[in-house]
Design a protein around this motif. Structure first.
Motif, PDB file in Angstrom:
ATOM      1  N   ILE A  87       0.842  -1.202   0.000  1.00  0.00           N
ATOM      2  CA  ILE A  87       0.000   0.000   0.000  1.00  0.00           C
ATOM      3  C   ILE A  87       0.877   1.250   0.000  1.00  0.00           C
ATOM      4  CG2 ILE A  87      -1.627   1.352   1.397  1.00  0.00           C
ATOM      5  CD1 ILE A  87      -2.845  -1.393   2.254  1.00  0.00           C
ATOM      6  N   LEU A  88       1.904   1.255   0.826  1.00  0.00           N
ATOM      7  CA  LEU A  88       2.805   2.411   0.892  1.00  0.00           C
ATOM      8  C   LEU A  88       3.554   2.615  -0.427  1.00  0.00           C
ATOM      9  CD1 LEU A  88       4.199   2.020   4.509  1.00  0.00           C
ATOM     10  CD2 LEU A  88       2.634   3.791   3.666  1.00  0.00           C
ATOM     11  N   ALA A  92       3.247   5.950  -2.607  1.00  0.00           N
ATOM     12  CA  ALA A  92       4.446   6.717  -2.959  1.00  0.00           C
ATOM     13  C   ALA A  92       4.512   6.920  -4.468  1.00  0.00           C
ATOM     14  CB  ALA A  92       5.695   6.004  -2.455  1.00  0.00           C
ATOM     15  N   SER A  93       4.207   5.892  -5.221  1.00  0.00           N
ATOM     16  CA  SER A  93       4.212   5.988  -6.679  1.00  0.00           C
ATOM     17  C   SER A  93       3.161   6.987  -7.153  1.00  0.00           C
ATOM     18  CB  SER A  93       3.952   4.604  -7.280  1.00  0.00           C
ATOM     19  OG  SER A  93       3.838   4.679  -8.669  1.00  0.00           O
ATOM     20  N   ARG A  97       3.913  10.701  -9.042  1.00  0.00           N
ATOM     21  CA  ARG A  97       3.342  11.101 -10.333  1.00  0.00           C
ATOM     22  C   ARG A  97       2.582  12.416 -10.204  1.00  0.00           C
ATOM     23  NH1 ARG A  97       1.965   5.655 -10.444  1.00  0.00           N
ATOM     24  NH2 ARG A  97      -0.199   6.166  -9.978  1.00  0.00           N
ATOM     25  N   GLU A  98       1.854  12.589  -9.114  1.00  0.00           N
ATOM     26  CA  GLU A  98       1.053  13.805  -8.914  1.00  0.00           C
ATOM     27  C   GLU A  98       1.922  15.030  -8.682  1.00  0.00           C
ATOM     28  OE1 GLU A  98      -2.374  14.355  -9.013  1.00  0.00           O
ATOM     29  OE2 GLU A  98      -2.284  12.379  -9.964  1.00  0.00           O
ATOM     30  N   LEU A  99       3.004  14.879  -7.953  1.00  0.00           N
ATOM     31  CA  LEU A  99       3.851  16.017  -7.611  1.00  0.00           C
ATOM     32  C   LEU A  99       4.854  16.359  -8.702  1.00  0.00           C
ATOM     33  CD1 LEU A  99       4.501  15.246  -3.848  1.00  0.00           C
ATOM     34  CD2 LEU A  99       2.920  16.928  -4.819  1.00  0.00           C
ATOM     35  N   ASP A 100       5.091  15.425  -9.584  1.00  0.00           N
ATOM     36  CA  ASP A 100       6.058  15.655 -10.665  1.00  0.00           C
ATOM     37  C   ASP A 100       5.391  15.335 -11.996  1.00  0.00           C
ATOM     38  OD1 ASP A 100       8.431  16.299 -11.850  1.00  0.00           O
ATOM     39  OD2 ASP A 100       9.305  14.300 -11.575  1.00  0.00           O
TER      40      ASP A 100
END
Length: 104
Positions: A87-88, A92-93, A97-100
């Motif tokens: 889950i972690l 994290a993945s 993707r959302e932040l970059d």
């Protein structure tokens, strides 16, 4: 094949009877067979209960009931930690993707 669940008190009593009277029989199996008939329990069930009692008491080598319970607990905990780890990793993945976002 149906399995009959025996009460713990009956199991303990049957094992005690075998341990107390096994010298009166030519073999331990003969004692188990006679006592199993007397108490109307399965011979193989009683043999396994006696074997477990011997291991738990240290008279025979093997994994004790307490150790077996600890192993089961640790396996459950390990599986739970693996699920949490997956889950972690997914989270994290996703956030990576959302932040970059992809650049054009």
């Amino acid at each position: 094949m149906s399995t009959k669940r025996y009460p713990d008190e009956l199991k303990a009593r049957a094992v005690r009877m075998v341990l107390d009277h096994r010298e009166e029989y030519p073999t331990q199996y003969a004692a188990i067979k006679a006592i199993a008939q007397r108490l109307d329990v399965g011979t193989e069930s009683l043999r396994l209960w006696v074997k477990r009692a011997d291991v738990d008491a240290g008279r025979e080598p093997g994994v004790t009931s307490q150790e077996r319970e600890e192993i089961k607990r640790l396996k459950r905990e390990n599986a739970e930690l693996k699920r949490a780890n997956e889950i972690l990793k997914s989270a994290a993945s996703f956030f990576a993707r959302e932040l970059d976002p992809p650049r054009k």
